[in-house]
Motif scaffolding. Structure first.
Motif, PDB file in Angstrom:
ATOM      1  N   SER A   3       5.863  -1.147  39.778  1.00 54.95           N
ATOM      2  CA  SER A   3       4.422  -1.517  39.858  1.00 54.95           C
ATOM      3  C   SER A   3       3.799  -1.867  41.049  1.00 54.95           C
ATOM      4  CB  SER A   3       4.238  -2.555  38.720  1.00 54.95           C
ATOM      5  OG  SER A   3       5.074  -3.850  39.197  1.00 54.95           O
ATOM      6  N   TYR A   4       4.527  -2.249  42.042  1.00 51.63           N
ATOM      7  CA  TYR A   4       4.158  -2.711  43.495  1.00 51.63           C
ATOM      8  C   TYR A   4       3.925  -1.359  44.200  1.00 51.63           C
ATOM      9  CZ  TYR A   4       4.032  -4.569  48.158  1.00 51.63           C
ATOM     10  OH  TYR A   4       3.436  -4.779  49.134  1.00 51.63           O
ATOM     11  N   ARG A   5       4.740  -0.374  44.055  1.00 53.80           N
ATOM     12  CA  ARG A   5       4.406   0.789  44.656  1.00 53.80           C
ATOM     13  C   ARG A   5       3.462   1.563  43.936  1.00 53.80           C
ATOM     14  NH1 ARG A   5       4.823   4.001  49.035  1.00 53.80           N
ATOM     15  NH2 ARG A   5       5.400   6.106  48.798  1.00 53.80           N
ATOM     16  N   LEU A   6       3.021   1.409  42.822  1.00 56.96           N
ATOM     17  CA  LEU A   6       1.759   2.009  42.123  1.00 56.96           C
ATOM     18  C   LEU A   6       0.459   1.022  42.337  1.00 56.96           C
ATOM     19  CD1 LEU A   6       3.352   3.104  38.780  1.00 56.96           C
ATOM     20  CD2 LEU A   6       2.677   4.471  40.453  1.00 56.96           C
ATOM     21  N   GLY A   7       0.679   0.012  42.987  1.00 55.30           N
ATOM     22  CA  GLY A   7      -0.438  -1.009  43.029  1.00 55.30           C
ATOM     23  C   GLY A   7      -1.036  -1.726  41.851  1.00 55.30           C
ATOM     24  N   VAL A   8      -0.198  -1.784  40.796  1.00 58.60           N
ATOM     25  CA  VAL A   8      -0.628  -2.442  39.762  1.00 58.60           C
ATOM     26  C   VAL A   8       0.235  -3.604  39.349  1.00 58.60           C
ATOM     27  CG1 VAL A   8      -1.481  -0.380  38.546  1.00 58.60           C
ATOM     28  CG2 VAL A   8       0.952  -0.886  38.283  1.00 58.60           C
ATOM     29  N   HIS A   9       0.698  -4.195  40.457  1.00 57.05           N
ATOM     30  CA  HIS A   9       1.590  -5.505  40.322  1.00 57.05           C
ATOM     31  C   HIS A   9       0.799  -6.742  40.129  1.00 57.05           C
ATOM     32  CE1 HIS A   9       0.644  -5.198  44.506  1.00 57.05           C
ATOM     33  NE2 HIS A   9       0.861  -6.570  44.612  1.00 57.05           N
TER      34      HIS A   9
END
Length: 82
Positions: A3-9
């Protein structure tokens, strides 16, 4: 990765981790283990008996096979590669 890499964290997001092992170990036997052998010698069994583990679930048939666990209050997804 995750999720961090996807920007949804966010504050409730889990921690995605990667366990890198040597080539002579296998994901199915050494990481997940087998219920037929009572998971003997597997990473899953070691983590299951760790005092910091509150919950652990093996998900070997997922698109990304992983162990999902709660370790000292933190949700962790751990994938294995060799």
């Amino acid at each position: 990765f995750g999720s961090y890499r996807l920007g949804v964290h966010g504050p409730a997001a889990d921690i995605d981790t990667l366990c890198i092992g040597p080539r002579h170990l296998t994901r199915m036997e050494d990481f997940f283990g087998s219920e037929w052998s009572a998971y003997e010698g597997s990473f899953y069994l070691e983590m299951r008996s760790h005092p910091g583990i509150e919950k652990i679930v093996a998900v070997p048939d997922a698109v990304v096979p992983e162990l999902k666990m709660v370790f000292r209050g933190f949700e962790i997804d751990m994938a294995y590669v060799c």
